[in-house]
Scaffold this active site. Structure first.
Site, short mmCIF file in Angstrom:
data_model
loop_
_atom_site.label_atom_id
_atom_site.label_comp_id
_atom_site.label_asym_id
_atom_site.label_seq_id
_atom_site.Cartn_x
_atom_site.Cartn_y
_atom_site.Cartn_z
N HIS A 21 0.82 -1.21 0.00
CA HIS A 21 0.00 0.00 0.00
C HIS A 21 0.86 1.27 0.00
CE1 HIS A 21 -4.19 0.77 -0.16
NE2 HIS A 21 -4.46 0.93 1.11
N ASN A 64 -7.09 6.33 3.93
CA ASN A 64 -8.52 6.61 3.73
C ASN A 64 -8.87 8.09 3.77
OD1 ASN A 64 -8.44 3.88 3.86
ND2 ASN A 64 -9.89 3.66 5.54
N ASP A 89 -0.71 2.31 -5.36
CA ASP A 89 -0.71 0.87 -5.61
C ASP A 89 -2.02 0.48 -6.29
OD1 ASP A 89 -1.80 1.59 -2.92
OD2 ASP A 89 -2.39 -0.52 -2.90
N ASN A 110 -9.25 3.24 -1.40
CA ASN A 110 -9.79 4.26 -0.51
C ASN A 110 -9.07 5.60 -0.60
OD1 ASN A 110 -11.90 2.70 0.49
ND2 ASN A 110 -10.59 1.74 2.00
#
Length: 194
Positions: A21, A64, A89, A110
């Site tokens: 991530h 997020n 990613d 997100n």
């Protein structure tokens, strides 16, 4: 000359540093190193490195909530969405592949969802760093928060370097030329493109 804002997505803190991530943060670190710059804390809740063609930014709000710092930086530096590049990613692109695109959906990412919501538009450039799908029935949310596998780490410096090339190409040559050059040159895990 109008500046660009390059936002690399990831999660802050050493425990996340090697996660899939955090590919966006890795690419931004490479771009800062190329420019001889250093990241500094910014009131936008991001780390920022100012270079001549671009402001490099790593939001520190966790994935997020990436949209808040990105919008604050767009406002602070007076940069519109048409000069924003988000590096992230991407599960739907195989490991070893890089994709540049303008707009589109968030594919459940997100960070992108947050940026699109806060900016009120999907029309910004993205550099999609392929991480592939999780093996078996592993939850994608768990997969993205795991470090790259040993075999993947072997090729990771090359891929991060190529992704930084994609960002620089987008700024200097535009989307179409970048896609023509880089979409053909996927890394096959056995080594660089031939």
């Amino acid at each position: 000359m109008d500046r660009w804002l390059i936002a690399g997505l990831g999660n802050p803190g050493p425990e996340y540093a090697g996660n899939r991530h955090n590919a966006g943060f890795m690419v931004l670190d490479e771009l800062a190193a190329r420019a001889g710059g250093r990241f500094k804390a910014h009131k936008s809740r991001a780390e920022v490195c100012e270079t001549s063609p671009a402001v490099l930014a790593k939001p520190l709000t966790y994935m997020n909530l990436s949209g808040g710092p990105v919008k604050a930086l767009c406002d602070f530096y007076k940069i519109g969405p048409e000069r924003l590049i988000v590096v992230h990613d991407e599960l739907d692109v195989p490991y070893g592949a890089l994709r540049a695109k303008l707009g589109g959906g968030d594919n459940g990412h997100n960070g992108l969802k947050s940026i699109t919501k806060v900016l009120g538009t999907r029309d910004y450039l993205r550099v999609r760093f392929g991480i592939g799908r999780p093996p078996g029935r592993m939850d994608p949310a768990s997969f993205v928060l795991r470090d790259f596998a040993t075999m993947e780490r072997k090729d990771l410096p090359f891929l991060v370097d190529r992704a930084a090339d994609v960002v620089e190409s987008l700024m200097s040559r535009g989307l179409e030329a970048t896609q023509n050059d880089f979409h053909r040159a996927d890394l096959h895990i056995s080594g660089p493109p031939r």
